[in-house]
Design an enzyme around this catalytic site. Structure first.
Site, short mmCIF file in Angstrom:
data_model
loop_
_atom_site.label_atom_id
_atom_site.label_comp_id
_atom_site.label_asym_id
_atom_site.label_seq_id
_atom_site.Cartn_x
_atom_site.Cartn_y
_atom_site.Cartn_z
N ARG A 76 -12.24 -5.04 -6.57
CA ARG A 76 -10.90 -5.55 -6.40
C ARG A 76 -11.04 -7.22 -6.53
O ARG A 76 -11.81 -7.98 -5.90
CB ARG A 76 -10.39 -5.35 -5.24
CG ARG A 76 -9.02 -6.02 -4.85
CD ARG A 76 -8.37 -5.45 -3.76
NE ARG A 76 -7.65 -4.30 -4.10
CZ ARG A 76 -6.78 -3.84 -3.37
NH1 ARG A 76 -5.83 -4.46 -2.42
NH2 ARG A 76 -6.03 -2.62 -3.81
N HIS A 117 -3.94 -1.49 -12.03
CA HIS A 117 -4.43 -1.00 -10.83
C HIS A 117 -4.52 0.73 -10.88
O HIS A 117 -3.52 1.45 -10.45
CB HIS A 117 -3.36 -0.97 -9.50
CG HIS A 117 -3.74 -0.79 -8.17
ND1 HIS A 117 -4.92 -0.26 -7.88
CD2 HIS A 117 -3.06 -0.85 -6.99
CE1 HIS A 117 -5.17 -0.08 -6.66
NE2 HIS A 117 -4.14 -0.32 -5.98
N GLN A 162 -4.36 3.56 -8.25
CA GLN A 162 -3.29 3.85 -7.76
C GLN A 162 -2.39 4.94 -8.46
O GLN A 162 -1.75 5.68 -8.16
CB GLN A 162 -2.50 2.55 -7.49
CG GLN A 162 -1.04 2.65 -6.97
CD GLN A 162 -1.17 3.02 -5.38
OE1 GLN A 162 -1.88 2.63 -4.58
NE2 GLN A 162 -0.64 4.34 -5.09
N ASP A 184 7.75 -1.94 -5.86
CA ASP A 184 6.46 -2.69 -5.12
C ASP A 184 6.76 -3.80 -4.99
O ASP A 184 7.67 -4.30 -5.13
CB ASP A 184 5.02 -2.50 -6.28
CG ASP A 184 3.85 -3.04 -5.82
OD1 ASP A 184 3.87 -3.08 -4.34
OD2 ASP A 184 3.01 -3.68 -6.58
N CYS A 216 3.31 1.90 -3.85
CA CYS A 216 1.97 1.95 -3.36
C CYS A 216 1.61 1.57 -1.99
O CYS A 216 0.28 1.78 -1.61
CB CYS A 216 1.01 1.11 -4.61
SG CYS A 216 2.00 -0.64 -4.49
N ARG A 237 -4.85 8.97 -2.50
CA ARG A 237 -5.96 7.80 -2.92
C ARG A 237 -7.27 8.43 -2.91
O ARG A 237 -8.24 8.30 -3.51
CB ARG A 237 -5.71 6.73 -2.25
CG ARG A 237 -4.50 6.06 -2.43
CD ARG A 237 -4.28 5.48 -3.82
NE ARG A 237 -5.29 4.62 -4.24
CZ ARG A 237 -5.37 3.30 -3.98
NH1 ARG A 237 -4.22 2.67 -3.42
NH2 ARG A 237 -6.71 2.66 -4.42
N1 CP Z 1 -1.97 0.56 -2.70
C1 CP Z 1 -3.05 -0.24 -2.35
O1 CP Z 1 -4.12 -0.52 -3.14
O2 CP Z 1 -3.20 -0.84 -1.11
P1 CP Z 1 -4.21 -1.68 -0.41
O3 CP Z 1 -4.08 -3.10 -0.94
O4 CP Z 1 -3.97 -1.63 1.04
O5 CP Z 1 -5.81 -1.20 -0.88
N1 NVA Z 2 0.99 -5.71 -6.63
C1 NVA Z 2 0.38 -5.74 -5.40
C2 NVA Z 2 -0.17 -4.17 -5.08
C3 NVA Z 2 -1.05 -4.16 -3.84
C4 NVA Z 2 -1.51 -2.88 -3.48
C5 NVA Z 2 -0.56 -6.82 -5.42
O1 NVA Z 2 -1.31 -6.84 -6.35
O2 NVA Z 2 -0.72 -7.61 -4.33
#
Ligand code: CP
Ligand code: NVA
Length: 300
Positions: A107, A134, A137, A215, A254, A282
């Site tokens: 990430r 993502h 997700q 989101d 998400c 997930r």
């Molecule tokens: N939806 C998601 O990716 O959540 P986190 O940021 O908690 O991993």
């Molecule tokens: N769009 C959000 C998703 C988090 C899971 C971000 O990137 O922060």
């Protein structure tokens, strides 16, 4: 003669998958969901490195749990724990980690970082969220939709709000599997995606939808928070927006969510919300992904 759906070397974005590969992955995920402790010998003795440069609750913990269910050691690492944080190159890091781990889950901010890791790594690299994509997700979301409606083809999904990483992967996945997707976004906040159907009115997007998805308005790494909140305020998913969708529509997010911003508490905590099922899914989708990418097979 049936052909085996291709297994990508890495999952950096949804575009790395074909429709048949997504279906094979969801089938495998369903098998794994039904037998949570049925695959503990599958990758016994292997290690997966989970390197996270941004906070995470679901992705981080579900990957660790998925690894355990496959018998793998999940190594959760932050930048200050690797020499990467002190200037070792991404390429040297990838070469090194490939010699210990069977997969690398990352990430980070720029998509370019996961591309560079994958270009040098000799083991699969999985994108656990970048500013642009993502994919993990979106795969869990497809499983959730398939469980609810028994199919994906022909469903209509409305994404309402910021056209961010989650929106982009969702829309890419929808296009691949035959879901009609429409996004309602303010000018300047559209998803970076060729050919996406974009409208300005949330009610128009929601009309006839099987799922209404939103989101956060401010993603990790985003700046100009005040401008975002002002531009996105008319895009809150409330009871009126959800009522414009089909009577059997689900609400999706998400997570993490901000009640009172992108969604009202009434909607996210209401009877049409499937957000906890999304979070739950997930784990089996990531378990299936790890198994397929590491073993190069769709069967357990
Ligand atoms: N939806 C998601 O990716 O959540 P986190 O940021 O908690 O991993
Ligand atoms: N769009 C959000 C998703 C988090 C899971 C971000 O990137 O922060």
């Amino acid at each position: 003669m049936s052909t085996v759906p291709p297994i990508p070397a890495h999952l950096l974005e949804i575009g790395d998958l074909e429709r048949a590969s997504i279906e094979a992955l969801l089938d495998l995920a369903m098998v794994m969901k039904a037998r949570p402790h049925g695959f503990v010998e599958a990758l016994r003795g292997d290690t997966v490195v989970c390197y996270f440069e941004k906070p995470s609750t679901r992705t981080r913990v579900s990957f660790a749990a998925a690894a355990e269910r496959l018998g793998m050691l999940p190594l959760l690492l932050r930048p200050d724990e690797l020499q990467l944080g002190r200037g070792e190159t991404i390429e040297d890091t990838a070469r090194t980690l490939s010699r210990y781990a069977s997969a690398i889950v990352v990430r980070t901010f720029a998509q370019e970082t996961v591309r560079r890791l994958a270009a040098t790594s000799s083991v699969p690299v999985i994108n656990a969220l970048t500013d642009e994509h993502h994919p993990c997700q979106a795969l869990a979301d497809l499983l959730t939709l398939r469980e609810r409606f028994g199919r994906l083809e022909g469903l209509r999904v409305a994404y309402i709000g910021d056209g961010n990483n989650v929106a982009r992967s969702l829309l890419e996945a929808a296009a691949l599997v035959g879901i009609e997707a429409v996004a309602a976004c303010p000018p300047g906040y559209e998803p970076a995606l060729e050919g996406a159907t974009i409208v300005r009115d949330p009610l128009e997007a929601a009309a006839g939808a099987h799922a209404v998805y939103t989101d956060v308005w401010v993603s990790m790494g985003d700046e100009d928070e005040d401008a975002r909140v002002a531009a996105l305020a008319p895009y809150q998913v409330d009871a009126r927006v959800l009522a414009a969708a089909r009577a059997d529509a689900v609400f999706m997010h998400c997570l993490p969510a901000h009640r009172g911003e992108e969604v009202t508490a009434e909607v996210i905590d209401g009877p049409q919300s499937v957000v906890w099922q999304q979070a739950e899914n997930r784990l089996p989708t990531e378990e299936a992904l790890l198994l397929a990418l590491v073993t190069r097979r769709w069967e357990p």
